[in-house]
Design a protein around this motif. Structure first.
Motif, mmCIF file in Angstrom:
data_model
loop_
_atom_site.group_PDB
_atom_site.id
_atom_site.type_symbol
_atom_site.label_atom_id
_atom_site.label_comp_id
_atom_site.label_asym_id
_atom_site.label_seq_id
_atom_site.Cartn_x
_atom_site.Cartn_y
_atom_site.Cartn_z
ATOM 1 N N THR A 10 -7.523 -46.140 14.159
ATOM 2 C CA THR A 10 -7.394 -46.595 12.447
ATOM 3 C C THR A 10 -6.824 -47.757 12.849
ATOM 4 O O THR A 10 -6.301 -47.963 11.644
ATOM 5 C CB THR A 10 -6.920 -45.378 12.198
ATOM 6 O OG1 THR A 10 -5.664 -45.002 13.220
ATOM 7 C CG2 THR A 10 -8.092 -43.853 12.176
ATOM 8 N N HIS A 133 -6.012 -41.989 20.548
ATOM 9 C CA HIS A 133 -6.467 -41.792 18.830
ATOM 10 C C HIS A 133 -8.153 -40.937 19.454
ATOM 11 O O HIS A 133 -8.537 -40.935 19.784
ATOM 12 C CB HIS A 133 -6.992 -43.606 18.922
ATOM 13 C CG HIS A 133 -5.774 -44.145 18.435
ATOM 14 N ND1 HIS A 133 -4.729 -44.253 17.479
ATOM 15 C CD2 HIS A 133 -4.685 -45.345 19.671
ATOM 16 C CE1 HIS A 133 -3.818 -45.013 18.003
ATOM 17 N NE2 HIS A 133 -3.898 -45.426 19.089
ATOM 18 N N GLN A 137 -12.252 -38.098 13.969
ATOM 19 C CA GLN A 137 -11.030 -36.705 13.448
ATOM 20 C C GLN A 137 -10.608 -37.859 11.590
ATOM 21 O O GLN A 137 -10.481 -36.918 10.921
ATOM 22 C CB GLN A 137 -10.481 -36.533 14.340
ATOM 23 C CG GLN A 137 -9.993 -35.318 14.054
ATOM 24 C CD GLN A 137 -9.886 -34.073 13.819
ATOM 25 O OE1 GLN A 137 -11.079 -33.709 14.691
ATOM 26 N NE2 GLN A 137 -10.334 -33.903 12.763
ATOM 27 N N THR A 138 -9.529 -38.889 11.974
ATOM 28 C CA THR A 138 -9.206 -39.347 10.735
ATOM 29 C C THR A 138 -10.013 -39.760 9.300
ATOM 30 O O THR A 138 -9.334 -39.092 8.687
ATOM 31 C CB THR A 138 -8.048 -40.443 11.564
ATOM 32 O OG1 THR A 138 -7.146 -40.228 11.902
ATOM 33 C CG2 THR A 138 -7.745 -41.157 10.228
ATOM 34 N N ASP A 141 -10.230 -36.339 8.639
ATOM 35 C CA ASP A 141 -9.787 -35.914 7.902
ATOM 36 C C ASP A 141 -8.799 -36.368 6.506
ATOM 37 O O ASP A 141 -8.224 -35.348 5.258
ATOM 38 C CB ASP A 141 -8.095 -35.909 8.853
ATOM 39 C CG ASP A 141 -8.078 -35.406 10.147
ATOM 40 O OD1 ASP A 141 -9.073 -33.978 10.082
ATOM 41 O OD2 ASP A 141 -7.579 -35.472 11.213
ATOM 42 N N THR A 167 -5.022 -36.386 17.517
ATOM 43 C CA THR A 167 -5.192 -36.651 15.547
ATOM 44 C C THR A 167 -4.221 -37.012 15.067
ATOM 45 O O THR A 167 -4.531 -37.861 13.970
ATOM 46 C CB THR A 167 -6.089 -34.916 15.092
ATOM 47 O OG1 THR A 167 -4.816 -34.708 15.505
ATOM 48 C CG2 THR A 167 -7.053 -34.764 16.542
ATOM 49 N N SER A 170 -3.581 -40.968 15.068
ATOM 50 C CA SER A 170 -4.585 -41.420 14.637
ATOM 51 C C SER A 170 -4.114 -41.482 12.991
ATOM 52 O O SER A 170 -4.841 -42.120 12.001
ATOM 53 C CB SER A 170 -6.069 -41.678 14.683
ATOM 54 O OG SER A 170 -6.317 -41.798 15.563
ATOM 55 N N LEU A 171 -4.140 -40.112 12.659
ATOM 56 C CA LEU A 171 -3.891 -39.839 10.669
ATOM 57 C C LEU A 171 -2.847 -40.879 10.350
ATOM 58 O O LEU A 171 -2.714 -41.562 9.134
ATOM 59 C CB LEU A 171 -3.856 -38.252 10.979
ATOM 60 C CG LEU A 171 -4.048 -37.904 9.275
ATOM 61 C CD1 LEU A 171 -4.882 -38.320 8.790
ATOM 62 C CD2 LEU A 171 -3.427 -36.402 9.551
ATOM 63 N N ALA A 174 -3.599 -44.386 9.060
ATOM 64 C CA ALA A 174 -4.168 -43.990 7.841
ATOM 65 C C ALA A 174 -3.647 -43.855 6.769
ATOM 66 O O ALA A 174 -3.581 -44.261 5.870
ATOM 67 C CB ALA A 174 -5.656 -43.339 7.854
#
Ligand code: NCD
Length: 307
Positions: A10, A133, A137-138, A141, A167, A170-171, A174
């Motif tokens: 991401t 990454h 999932q991101t 989320d 997780t 990557s989050l 974002a």
């Protein structure tokens, strides 16, 4: 609609790219719930190549394909495939990409999905690469945060294993696109890697760090808990020393805002007490459902199908 090619990380995604998928997922939600029928992926095949255990990622991709009228090719266990005979990942990808319109790959090695994308003639979707990454999932989320809390001006704490937890890696990228206020909560041994913290600081994101959930619980909108990633510890003794740290109890969340939402990519082990499950704060099972409409949107996007 421009098809998106591979989905690897991401890090480079813009807010517009995230928003487009979230809007598509919203439209697809009635199909994900089985309330509407669709065959828009009729004739399409998705290959699942999972070299690590998975429940939600694998099954929500399968559900997404079936609900949209597509079909799934599952490599099955590593022991039952030619990998057991010594075939390389690049050869497996070269071949599988000739059978399927897209591939979901989960692999214990960081960078595996990126490498696979260089050998694949079909889009590769990273379903988790080691401690690297987990972009899909991101997306789910973000969708959960949008549905259950708010994405703009969000005050979020990411807690648990921030070192090995893909997780959260990557989050973070974002959340930086939405100007979130981020607090990192972890034991010192499991802090977010410096390279990610540096990237976030370059994006002018304010990050606070603490070791205690108590410090943050009163002010946050979302608490994103994670499992300590036992399988990634080089030394099992180190895992045993840290594993009991960080546990969320009902007493603790009672100090939070009434609108506080608890998220977790799951599986949980013992970091969230089950007594929280039936409170309005628990968002993690809904989050697992939201994986279906979001992965439907991702599949339509990579397969170039207009919704
Ligand atoms: C996560 C993963 O595989 O990284 N699970 C998931 O995909 N929902 C989190 C974890 O295993 O702890």
């Amino acid at each position: 609609m421009r098809p998106m090619h591979h989905i690897i990380s991401t890090r480079e995604y813009s807010k517009e790219m995230f928003d487009e998928i979230l809007e598509m997922a919203e439209k697809l939600e009635p199909i994900a719930r089985g309330e509407q029928h669709s065959t828009i992926l009729d004739g399409k095949i998705l290959a699942l190549l999972f070299f690590e255990p998975s429940t939600r990622t694998r099954m929500s991709f399968e559900t997404a394909m079936y609900r949209l009228g597509g079909k799934v090719l599952n490599m099955g266990s590593v022991e039952a495939s030619s990998i057991a005979k010594g075939e390389s990942l690049s050869d497996t990808i070269r071949v599988t990409s000739q059978y399927a319109d897209a591939i979901v790959l989960r692999h214990p090695r960081e960078g595996a999905a990126l490498m696979a994308s260089e050998y694949s003639s079909s889009p590769v979707i990273n379903g988790g690469d080691g401690a690297g990454h987990h972009p899909t999932q991101t997306l789910l989320d973000l969708y959960t945060i949008k549905r259950e809390s708010r994405l703009e001006n969000l005050n979020i704490a990411l807690a648990g294993d921030l070192k090995y937890g893909r997780t959260v890696h990557s989050l973070c990228y974002a959340l930086s696109r939405y100007n979130a206020q981020i607090t990192l909560v972890s034991p010192p041994e499991l802090k977010l890697p410096d390279r990610i913290v540096d990237d976030l600081k370059k994006r002018n994101i304010h990050i606070h760090e603490t070791e205690s959930l108590e410090d943050v619980i009163e002010n946050i909108d979302v608490l994103y808990m994670t499992r300590i990633q036992k399988e990634r510890f080089p030394d099992p003794a180190e895992f045993n020393r840290i594993s009991y740290k960080m546990r969320l109890t009902k007493d603790l969340i009672q100090k939070g805002k009434p609108s506080l939402r608890i998220m977790h990519p799951l599986p949980r082990v013992n970091e969230i007490s089950p007594e929280i499950d039936d409170t309005p704060h628990a968002g993690y099972f809904k989050q697992a459902f939201y994986g279906v409409p979001v992965r439907m949107a991702i599949l339509c996007k990579v397969m170039g199908v207009q919704i």
